[in-house]
Design a protein around this motif. Structure first.
Motif, short mmCIF file in Angstrom:
data_model
loop_
_atom_site.label_atom_id
_atom_site.label_comp_id
_atom_site.label_asym_id
_atom_site.label_seq_id
_atom_site.Cartn_x
_atom_site.Cartn_y
_atom_site.Cartn_z
N UNK A 70 2.35 -1.70 -2.31
CA UNK A 70 2.08 -3.12 -2.41
C UNK A 70 3.09 -3.88 -1.56
N UNK A 71 2.80 -5.14 -1.31
CA UNK A 71 3.74 -5.96 -0.57
C UNK A 71 3.73 -7.38 -1.09
N UNK A 72 4.87 -8.02 -1.00
CA UNK A 72 5.00 -9.44 -1.32
C UNK A 72 5.60 -10.10 -0.09
N UNK A 73 4.75 -10.69 0.71
CA UNK A 73 5.20 -11.23 1.98
C UNK A 73 6.22 -12.34 1.80
N UNK A 74 6.09 -13.12 0.73
CA UNK A 74 7.03 -14.20 0.48
C UNK A 74 8.44 -13.67 0.25
N UNK A 75 8.57 -12.42 -0.17
CA UNK A 75 9.86 -11.78 -0.39
C UNK A 75 10.24 -10.82 0.73
N UNK A 76 9.39 -10.72 1.74
CA UNK A 76 9.62 -9.80 2.86
C UNK A 76 9.88 -8.38 2.37
N UNK A 77 9.07 -7.93 1.42
CA UNK A 77 9.32 -6.65 0.77
C UNK A 77 8.02 -5.88 0.57
N UNK A 78 8.09 -4.57 0.81
CA UNK A 78 7.00 -3.67 0.49
C UNK A 78 7.51 -2.67 -0.55
N UNK A 79 6.65 -2.28 -1.49
CA UNK A 79 7.02 -1.40 -2.58
C UNK A 79 6.18 -0.13 -2.56
N UNK A 80 6.74 0.92 -3.13
CA UNK A 80 5.98 2.12 -3.40
C UNK A 80 6.30 2.56 -4.83
N UNK A 81 5.31 2.43 -5.71
CA UNK A 81 5.45 2.88 -7.08
C UNK A 81 5.05 4.34 -7.16
N UNK A 82 5.97 5.19 -7.59
CA UNK A 82 5.75 6.63 -7.68
C UNK A 82 5.64 7.01 -9.15
N UNK A 83 4.46 7.43 -9.58
CA UNK A 83 4.23 7.86 -10.95
C UNK A 83 3.86 9.33 -10.98
N UNK A 84 3.99 9.93 -12.15
CA UNK A 84 3.63 11.33 -12.36
C UNK A 84 4.24 12.22 -11.28
N UNK A 85 5.52 12.06 -11.06
CA UNK A 85 6.19 12.76 -9.97
C UNK A 85 6.21 14.27 -10.19
N UNK A 86 6.10 14.99 -9.09
CA UNK A 86 6.11 16.44 -9.08
C UNK A 86 7.26 16.93 -8.21
N UNK A 87 7.74 18.16 -8.44
CA UNK A 87 8.82 18.68 -7.58
C UNK A 87 8.47 18.65 -6.10
N UNK A 88 7.22 18.84 -5.75
CA UNK A 88 6.83 18.81 -4.35
C UNK A 88 6.89 17.43 -3.73
#
Length: 123
Positions: free
Chosen positions: A71-89
């Protein structure tokens, strides 16, 4: 001209979650598509997720689809990556990248890169 700085990586147990952030500086940020890539030791850099300049379109690698959200919030000049259900790989250094207008799965087409943030997942 865009400068990118990632943050939010760390050590997490398998099944857990992390939220990565990429803070951008530069007056043309809103014109840039953004991508997340990752590189594990001994492996080639691979595409993870991409998002259009407006945030209206997203794309994911098959290996993370349904688990990660860009996702991104242009007003904050920021892009996010939400990582769920993480695996060792999923263990890798994660990089954000920027290119004008259209996003791409091809990292060679991105002009600007952050320094990377380490994500380590233990089973």
């Amino acid at each position: 001209q865009v400068q990118l700085v990632e943050s939010g990586g760390g050590l997490v147990q398998a099944g857990g979650s992390l939220r990565l952030s990429c803070a951008a500086s530069g007056r043309t940020f809103n014109s840039h598509a953004m991508g997340w890539f990752r590189q594990a030791p001994g492996k080639a850099r691979e595409f993870v997720a991409g998002i259009s300049w407006s945030g209206s379109s997203t794309d994911y690698a098959d290996s993370v689809k349904g688990r990660f959200t860009i996702s991104r919030v242009n007003a904050k000049n920021t892009v996010y990556l939400q990582l769920n259900s993480l695996k060792p790989e999923d263990t890798a250094v994660y990089y954000c990248a920027a290119r004008l207008w259209d996003y791409s799965r091809n990292g060679e087409l991105y002009a600007y890169w952050g320094q990377g943030t380490q994500v380590t997942v233990y089973s």
